[in-house]
Each structure stands twice: as structure tokens, then as C-alpha cells.
Design a protein around this motif. Structure first.
Motif, PDB file in Angstrom:
ATOM      1  N   MET A  32     -12.750 -40.340   7.733  1.00 18.28           N
ATOM      2  CA  MET A  32     -13.642 -39.416   8.432  1.00 18.28           C
ATOM      3  C   MET A  32     -14.541 -40.154   9.429  1.00 18.28           C
ATOM      4  SD  MET A  32     -14.253 -36.338   8.964  1.00 18.28           S
ATOM      5  CE  MET A  32     -14.379 -34.847   8.008  1.00 18.28           C
ATOM      6  N   ALA A  33     -14.785 -41.446   9.178  1.00 17.92           N
ATOM      7  CA  ALA A  33     -15.648 -42.211  10.085  1.00 17.92           C
ATOM      8  C   ALA A  33     -15.109 -42.176  11.519  1.00 17.92           C
ATOM      9  CB  ALA A  33     -15.775 -43.649   9.584  1.00 17.92           C
ATOM     10  N   TRP A  34     -13.787 -42.272  11.655  1.00 17.28           N
ATOM     11  CA  TRP A  34     -13.157 -42.278  12.990  1.00 17.28           C
ATOM     12  C   TRP A  34     -13.494 -40.985  13.736  1.00 17.28           C
ATOM     13  CZ3 TRP A  34      -9.428 -39.886  16.095  1.00 17.28           C
ATOM     14  CH2 TRP A  34      -8.799 -40.680  17.065  1.00 17.28           C
ATOM     15  N   TYR A  35     -13.505 -39.867  12.994  1.00 18.13           N
ATOM     16  CA  TYR A  35     -13.789 -38.568  13.624  1.00 18.13           C
ATOM     17  C   TYR A  35     -15.307 -38.368  13.819  1.00 18.13           C
ATOM     18  CZ  TYR A  35      -8.890 -37.842  12.534  1.00 18.13           C
ATOM     19  OH  TYR A  35      -7.520 -37.990  12.469  1.00 18.13           O
ATOM     20  N   LEU A  36     -16.099 -38.939  12.903  1.00 12.22           N
ATOM     21  CA  LEU A  36     -17.557 -38.856  13.089  1.00 12.22           C
ATOM     22  C   LEU A  36     -17.995 -39.666  14.312  1.00 12.22           C
ATOM     23  CD1 LEU A  36     -19.001 -39.063   9.445  1.00 12.22           C
ATOM     24  CD2 LEU A  36     -18.797 -37.042  10.910  1.00 12.22           C
TER      25      LEU A  36
END
Ligand code: FES
Ligand code: FE2
Length: 428
Positions: free
Chosen positions: A171-175
Motif C-alpha cells: 500500500m505504501a507505493w499507492y500512498l
């Protein structure tokens, strides 16, 4: 009343994410709710604030983690800490306002005072009242572990938490795209309102449910209340893993954000992230368990293409009730027209009185009432989560997770309930 063990057994027998079957009772059963407090809210990382809400030493905001009320404070040393908002003397709420600034908190019951780094400072008439002395160390405020990602402050009561970046996983990549692409600031105070819904319904909606938009929100487009809105399947459905999920609507008309912001985006994003950003038409998701986010459909207002980003929490306040918290954020360095139109778009669509918000709320309330109505059925009423079951994922998508072509799928919802089940029944 059932014991926790039998509730766990019942969940294991009936919550079947891999089969696309979830029983309605999980949303409002009071025993399930109690299990969540024992095993979920105390263990995971929870979003509590954006750093821009407490920019200066001494600033604090009051928030909730599950049902625990906490103070999120920037100490005089600049460090952000999260404390249980409970006086160590007799448990009175320490910070009684929603936000503020200052070097210390003084309890309004007997006057114990605590510094904004959590240490006990003193008590009224201390020498006379505590002739035998006071152990200052034992009176330190109870503190959660906290950490930030791209300006988003998270905290956990887990005594042995995994690192925040491990918890966020893919999810970090999308955040990064959502909120790491530029320096963001919260506009005003978060809006709050109570909704008679179980918290998992809005969470799974944001994680996984692009499908509802064409029906639930259809009249807004038909009436022309929101121009440029259509609800096609074009885009991606992402089962990020670890219970996180999101959907990305795609357009091919090129970048829609103010071009003044592009150099900052280029500095903060990889070329793959930037290329995806340029094609976004809408972007919705849920960071497990209850932090949702949304870039609503880009619409045209006054000759500009504009959108109004929000992050929100679905804060449980009972088995069938939540307090919704909704923040509107905007790039700090954006031109004024973008800030003004973005705020307007947010208020019209997804603020507490937003048109889309009203549509969604009506669904969640009715689902919650029906879930409660099934609680005394002999056999559980099973709900249908089978869309996209067995479908092959895309290969070659640049972002992490299991990615499906087209927005219509329930894979991320199945993943949400898998993670949820593992936490509430397991020892993991
Ligand atoms: S409860 Fe806070 S000083 Fe007594
Ligand atoms: Fe919706």
C-alpha cells in the motif's frame, strides 16, 4: 451469551472469503465487536492524524484508536507522540478540547499536570497532599508506539508491532501517489458525523466496491449535478495484500492536475508512479482496517478540471454505529484556484453533506439494520462476495499487489475479510 471461543468457532465455520461468502452477522454481532476490541484494534497500526494538523511544538489533536481516546501531540522537542487521553490519577479525560497548543495538560478533576512529552509535572498542594512522596515515573502518561509515513501519523497499542512500512506493505507505493507526491496540508478541521452503520461496511466499500457507483450514484450523473461523471469499468482493481485494497479509474485525456505541481510530483514519484498518476480518473482505497481514501472523479468546474481529495476514518462507537472522520487535503504549493475549487468539490461530493456521501450512507445504514435483524436467525444469512473469483490477474502492472484489469471485482473485499478473520480468531 456466547463465550469468545464459540464466537471464534462460529466465525471460522462461516466466514469463507476464499469462497466469496461472508455471513451478515459479522457486521453487527456484539460478541464479534467485543472480539475486535480484544484482538484487532489493539494490535494493528491505526491512522491518527496528518502531521500538518500539529505543525508546531506543543500542538495537539484528540483522536480515537478503536474506542480508546488519545492525544496526538508534538512535544516541545518536535517529536510526535500518542498518549492515552486518560489522567494517571483517576482516569479523567485529560485533554477535553478537540485540539490545542501548550506545554502541558492539567487535569480538570484534581489538577495533576503532565508535560507534552508525557512526563508527570506535578499536583496541587503536592507536598501537603503527598507527604509520603509521589513516584513520578509511574505517573507517566500511557504512550502508544507511533510512526509516520508521508506525513500520515499512525499509532499502535501492540507491544511488539511490526514496522509501519511492513504493515503498509504494497500500500505504501499507492500512498506515495495519493499523498506522498507533494507536501500536503489538511484544510480546516476534520468533519465528523455519526452514522448508524457497522464500520466494516464503509471500509470494504472503499477497498473494493467500484461496482456500486453506477447504480447508487447514477442519478447524480443523470441529473447533471456533477458534470463529467461516468462510472465505467475502465481501470484496475488491486488486492494489495494484508487486507488493504484499492481501485483506480483511468482516463486517457492526460494529466489533470495543475502543471505547476508537476516538478514536485517528479521529485517525489518514480516514473511508473507518475505515469499512473497522469491517467487517474478516480482513486479509492482502504488501508486496513479503517482508513479510507479517495480522489473523487475529476470533474469540470469553471473551465478547470478539478477534484477534491479526502482521507477518512470509520471509527467504531458500537456494534452498529460509527463516527466518520473526514479530512480534506490539498497540495501546499498548489495555485489558489486549485485549492478553492478542490474544497468546493469535496464539500459537494464527499463532505458530511456531500451528495455521494448521502447515497453511500443510506446503503450502509440499511445493510446494518438488516445485519442486526439476522442475528437471531438459526442459520447465518450468507452474503455474496464472488465477483471476479478465479479471474486471472494482470501481469506487468508496475505497482505491487494482485492487480485485475477493470474495476469490477470483489477480490480486495475477500482479502479484507481474510485479514480480519485471521486477526479476530487467530493468535497471529
Ligand atoms: S483524575 Fe486527574 S487529577 Fe484526579
Ligand atoms: Fe459510493
Amino acid at each position: 451469551m456466547e463465550t469468545p471461543t464459540s464466537t471464534s468457532e462460529r466465525l471460522l465455520a462461516t466466514v469463507l472469503p476464499e469462497d466469496g461468502q461472508i455471513p451478515a452477522f459479522v457486521h453487527t454481532d456484539p460478541d464479534v465487536y467485543r472480539l475486535e476490541h480484544q484482538r484487532l484494534w489493539n494490535r494493528v497500526w491505526l491512522f491518527v492524524a496528518h502531521e500538518s494538523e500539529i505543525p508546531s511544538p506543543g500542538d495537539f489533536v484528540v483522536r480515537d484508536m478503536g474506542e480508546r481516546n488519545v492525544i496526538v501531540a508534538r512535544g516541545d522537542d518536535g517529536e510526535i507522540r500518542v498518549f492515552l487521553n486518560s489522567c494517571r490519577h483517576r482516569g479523567m479525560r485529560l485533554a477535553v478540547e478537540d485540539e490545542g497548543s501548550g506545554p502541558s495538560w492539567r487535569c480538570s478533576y484534581h489538577g495533576f499536570t503532565f508535560r507534552n512529552n508525557g512526563t508527570f509535572l506535578g499536583a496541587p498542594y503536592q507536598r501537603a497532599a503527598y507527604v509520603e512522596g509521589l513516584d513520578r515515573d509511574s505517573l507517566r502518561l500511557l504512550e502508544a508506539t507511533s510512526d509516520s509515513y508521508r506525513g500520515m501519523v499512525f499509532a499502535t497499542w501492540n507491544p511488539h508491532p511490526e514496522p509501519l512500512t511492513d504493515f503498509l506493505g504494497g500500500m505504501a507505493w499507492y500512498l506515495d501517489i495519493l499523498i506522498g507526491r507533494a507536501e500536503f496540508e489538511v484544510v480546516g478541521a476534520p468533519q465528523r458525523w455519526v452514522v448508524p452503520t457497522a464500520w466494516k461496511l464503509p471500509a470494504e466499500n472503499f477497498a473494493s466496491d467500484a461496482y456500486h457507483t453506477a447504480t447508487t450514484h447514477a442519478f447524480l450523473a443523470k441529473l447533471g449535478l456533477v458534470s463529467g461523471v461516468d462510472f465505467g469499468r475502465l481501470g484496475y482493481h488491486v488486492d494489495v495484500g494484508q487486507g488493504h485494497g484499492l481501485g483506480i479509474g483511468i482516463q486517457d485525456e492526460g494529466p489533470w492536475y495543475p502543471q505547476e505541481l508537476r516538478p514536485e510530483y517528479e521529485r517525489n514519484l518514480t516514473p511508473d508512479q507518475l505515469a499512473l498518476m497522469d491517467r487517474i480518473k478516480n482513486f479509492h482505497g482502504n488501508v486496513f482496517p479503517n482508513l479510507s481514501f479517495l480522489i473523487p472523479n475529476v470533474v469540470e468546474i469553471a473551465g478547470h478540471r478539478v477534484t477534491g481529495m479526502t482521507v477518512r476514518l470509520w471509527q467504531p462507537i458500537g456494534p452498529d454505529s460509527i463516527q466518520a472522520w473526514s479530512w480534506h487535503l490539498v497540495e501546499k504549493g498548489a495555485p489558489q484556484w486549485w485549492k478553492e475549487l478542490g474544497r468546493k468539490t469535496y464539500v459537494q461530493t464527499f463532505g458530511s453533506s456531500g451528495m455521494f456521501e448521502q447515497d453511500d450512507t443510506e446503503n450502509w445504514e440499511a445493510q446494518t439494520r438488516n445485519s442486526s435483524a439476522t442475528l437471531n436467525f438459526e442459520e447465518p444469512v450468507m452474503l455474496h462476495y464472488q465477483m471476479g473469483l478465479g479471474r486471472q490477474p494482470l501481469s506487468g502492472f508496475p505497482g505491487p499487489g494482485t492487480v485485475y484489469d477493470g474495476k469490477f471485482s470483489e477480490a480486495a473485499a475477500r482479502s479484507f475479510y481474510r485479514r480480519w478473520l485471521d486477526l479476530v480468531v487467530g493468535d497471529k
